[in-house]
Design a protein around this motif. Structure first.
Motif: not given
Length: 155
Positions: A99-116, A125-128
């Motif tokens: 998806e990143v290669a074909t659609k020219h998208l960026a991988l952006i972290p949205i949040k950091l959290y604890f789970k268990n 997966l985001a577009k600028g």
């Protein structure tokens, strides 16, 4: 297990992500950390500002995530902005890579959290957005706010 909370506890969010990018899809990933980094994150010493993920071969690495050195960590403290490996299944990495290669998208972290008790990261997966997109979003938000205020005044 006394004292353990199974609820998700949000550590930090990337506030600029929704402003600078159009979020298409998001997924949860584990993150490989050192012991002192986890302690520092528990103390609230993490920041996702300007961070991004990049595929390198068959690995997904997170760059520019700042984890403050742990106060009592001395020699065990690591570089605060070192690249950190994200943990995903191989098929998820292949899908993201395509998806990143074909659609020219960026991988952006949205949040950091604890789970268990484990540190997890929500990756998008985001577009600028272009400058005019941002202006349009602000204008839309202001008109929505104005409309709500007018409707509220009528009641």
């Amino acid at each position: 297990m006394l004292g353990h909370n199974n609820m998700d506890k949000i550590i930090t969010t990337n506030r600029r992500a929704h402003h600078d990018y159009s979020i298409i899809e998001s997924l949860e990933a584990g993150i490989q950390l050192k012991g002192t980094e986890v302690k520092s994150i528990r103390a609230g010493g993490a920041s996702l500002a300007d961070s991004f993920a990049r595929l390198e071969g068959t690995e997904l690495l997170l760059y520019n995530m700042h984890v403050s050195p742990y106060e009592f960590g001395n020699i065990y403290n690591t570089d605060p902005v070192r690249p950190r490996k994200l943990l995903l299944h191989k098929r998820q990495i292949k899908k993201l890579s395509a998806e990143v290669a074909t659609k020219h998208l960026a991988l952006i972290p949205i949040k950091l959290y604890f789970k268990n008790g484990l540190v997890k990261i929500e990756l998008a997966l985001a577009k600028g957005k272009k400058l005019y997109d941002k202006r349009q979003a602000i204008k839309q938000r202001e008109s929505d706010r104005e409309l709500k205020r007018v409707l509220k005044d009528r009641k």
